[in-house]
Structure formats: C-alpha cells, structure tokens
Design an enzyme around this catalytic site. Structure first.
Site, PDB file in Angstrom:
ATOM      1  N   SER A  18       0.132  21.304  91.972  1.00 43.70           N
ATOM      2  CA  SER A  18       0.985  21.643  90.828  1.00 43.70           C
ATOM      3  C   SER A  18       0.422  22.772  89.975  1.00 43.70           C
ATOM      4  O   SER A  18       1.126  23.266  89.079  1.00 43.70           O
ATOM      5  CB  SER A  18       1.194  20.393  89.959  1.00 43.70           C
ATOM      6  N   ASN A  94      -7.330  18.506  97.760  1.00 44.49           N
ATOM      7  CA  ASN A  94      -7.680  19.456  96.698  1.00 44.49           C
ATOM      8  C   ASN A  94      -7.694  18.821  95.308  1.00 44.49           C
ATOM      9  O   ASN A  94      -8.481  19.220  94.455  1.00 44.49           O
ATOM     10  CB  ASN A  94      -6.678  20.621  96.723  1.00 44.49           C
ATOM     11  N   TYR A 161     -18.879  14.500  87.629  1.00 40.55           N
ATOM     12  CA  TYR A 161     -18.257  15.514  88.496  1.00 40.55           C
ATOM     13  C   TYR A 161     -19.185  15.904  89.650  1.00 40.55           C
ATOM     14  O   TYR A 161     -18.774  15.926  90.823  1.00 40.55           O
ATOM     15  CB  TYR A 161     -17.913  16.739  87.647  1.00 40.55           C
ATOM     16  N   LYS A 165     -18.686  15.405  93.760  1.00 39.97           N
ATOM     17  CA  LYS A 165     -18.631  16.529  94.709  1.00 39.97           C
ATOM     18  C   LYS A 165     -19.777  16.463  95.726  1.00 39.97           C
ATOM     19  O   LYS A 165     -19.588  16.778  96.905  1.00 39.97           O
ATOM     20  CB  LYS A 165     -18.633  17.859  93.956  1.00 39.97           C
TER      21      LYS A 165
END
Ligand SMILES: NC(=O)c1ccc[n+]([C@@H]2O[C@H](COP(=O)([O-])OP(=O)(O)OC[C@H]3O[C@@H](n4cnc5c(N)ncnc54)[C@H](OP(=O)(O)O)[C@@H]3O)[C@@H](O)[C@H]2O)c1
Length: 264
Positions: A18, A94, A161, A165
């Site tokens: 989006s 993603n 975060y 990852k």
C-alpha cells in the site's frame, strides 16, 4: 530498466504493497508483466493507488487485506492469495513495522512482541504455507523477504526491529537449505535508507539529510524504484542459482559501518 522475460505472467503475492517499498516492488513487477496479488493492512487509499498504477501499466492485479498481528488469520489470507490466480509462483514478504523504541521504554515488551509478530512470525507462516502449496502442486517457487541492514548492524532504538530482521536473515537461510531440493529459492533483500511516505518529511529535512548522506559512501539515499528492480532480479531466472543469500542494497553504508549516533 532491465527486462526479465520469464517474469511475464508470473503470479506474485506482495505483502505491504500500500505504500513505500512494497508499492515500488508492485510497480517494477507490473512493468515486467507479472500478475499481482497486493496486500495491505490499514491503508486502503494507498493500496487503491498502487492498484491503479499497476493496472495502468497493464498488469492483472487484485488486492487483499490482512493484519499480521492476527496470526490465526494468516492461513485464510494465504489461501485467498493462492486462489486469486489459481496458484502463485512467488511470495514477497515485504510488510513490516519499523519500531523505534529503546528497550527501557518497552519494559513490558509490547512493542517487541508486535514487531516480531509482523516482521518475523507472519513471514514464517506465509513462507511455510507457500512452500507447502508449491510442493503439493509439484512446482518451483521463489520467496523474498524484505529484511534490512539492521539485521547486520544496528544502533540505538532498534532492539525489536533489529531482532526481527536478524531473525528473518537466519530463518531465510534455513528455509533455503530445507527447500532447495524442492526447487524453492529463498533470499532476503536488505535495503539501506530508502525514503518512503512514512519518512519523507523527516529524511528530507536538510539537517537530517546531511547527517545521513555523510554516512553513505554513494552520497545519497536509495529509492523504492531501486528496491523494485532488485526484487525483479531476485524473482527472475537471472538469479536462478541464488538461494540462502541476503542482497544488501544500501549505497555502501554497511560496508563502511557506523550509523549516525541517535540521541534520546
Ligand atoms: N524504507 C526503508 O528505509 C527500509 C529500509 C530497510 C528495510 N525496510 C523494510 O521495508 C518494508 C516496507 O517498509 P517501508 O519502508 O516501505 O514502509 P511503509 O511504507 O510503512 O510500508 C509498510 C507496509 O507494511 C504494512 N504493515 C504495517 N503493519 C502491518 C500489519 N500489522 N499487518 C500487515 N501489514 C502491515 C503496511 O500496511 P498499511 O500501511 O496498509 O497498514 C505497509 O504496506 C518493511 O519490512 C521494512 O522493514 C525499509
């Protein structure tokens, strides 16, 4: 723009399309002739805009909504995505949240749990469902996870975060090892600093830009178009022998080492 003929007609499920990098990936893959299942969570205006762009290019595309904090809903979401074009050739994990919080401000670990749920658990679930569906259908497949340079080197504020990852980088390697024999490739993209709608205003402030750009050997930020191009390469036959790898695209930031110091 490089052209990958084999991507024409390939059915690709992109999560988080989006805005930002996901929207850039959608556009790049539409330009290669792929068929797209585009996911969003809250930004319905954004996904309509992405859909309009890819349809203008001529792509066959549909949209699906889902909140990755709801782990139990991911099975149904994947089934819908698989059925949109009677199967999928590729999955691009993603969608992600960029959580900026010092550990001392998240003692309860709420931000930590939510970050892990969206950035790591959801890709785990979607990837496994995708691999199982490909194996059952007797077909090859490609998975790309959008990781980050924070999986490799990190700085203040990013315990949740960076953990998500780094976990994604490790998980990708195991999946690549396990699924290679089934013809399923799994790789990660690790972008550096890429301005997106969420960060344009901050990153384009002259003081901020100066601070960041100084640390990047190529002397500029990356773009969503560049991430889209890398994704097309990683999905295509041009990368047919690439699996278990993280492709870092960051203008040299990680090679140089050293983020700017973050102050509270
Ligand atoms: N931009 C960078 O510099 C950079 C660098 C390295 C890695 N990345 C990675 O790139 C990916 C895309 O980020 P971006 O920078 O392009 O930011 P973005 O524009 O904010 O995109 C994030 C996407 O993730 C979706 N999302 C957020 N929360 C979700 C949830 N709970 N459930 C399902 N989807 C959710 C968003 O959907 P809605 O908006 O529709 O809610 C949006 O489509 C992320 O994985 C990020 O970690 C970005």
């Amino acid at each position: 723009m490089a052209t990958y003929q084999d991507l024409k007609g390939k059915r690709v499920f992109i999560t988080g399309a989006s805005s930002g990098i996901g929207a850039g990936m959608a556009k790049a893959l539409a330009e290669q002739g792929a068929k797209l299942v585009l996911h969003y969570c809250k930004n319905s205006l954004g996904i309509k805009n992405t859909l309009k762009i890819v349809k203008t290019i001529g792509a066959d595309a549909t949209i699906l909504q889902g909140d990755f904090r709801d782990y139990a809903s991911l099975g149904e979401l994947f089934n819908q995505a698989w059925l949109e074009f009677n199967g999928l050739d590729a999955l691009v994990n993603n969608a992600g949240v960029v959580t900026k919080s010092t550990a001392l401000r998240d003692i309860e670990g709420l931000a930590f749990s939510e970050t892990l749920a969206v950035n790591l658990q959801a890709p785990y679930r979607l990837s496994t469902l995708f691999a199982k569906a490909c194996i059952d259908a007797g077909q090859p497949g490609v998975v790309i996870n959008n990781s980050s340079i924070h999986g490799q080197q990190t700085c203040e504020w990013f315990s949740a975060y960076a953990a998500s990852k780094a976990g994604l980088d490790a998980m990708m390697k195991v999946m690549a090892v396990e699924w290679g024999k089934h013809g399923i490739r799994v790789n990660n993209l690790a972008p550096g600093v890429v301005p997106v709608e969420r960060t344009f205003d901050i990153l384009n402030q002259p003081k901020m830009e100066q601070k960041w750009v100084k640390t990047i050997p190529m002397g500029r930020y990356g773009s969503v178009e560049e991430m889209g191009q890398a994704t097309a390469f990683m999905l295509s036959e041009a990368s047919a022998w690439m699996t278990g790898s993280t492709l870092t695209i960051d203008g040299g930031l990680i090679a140089r080492g050293g983020y700017p110091i973050r102050e509270d």
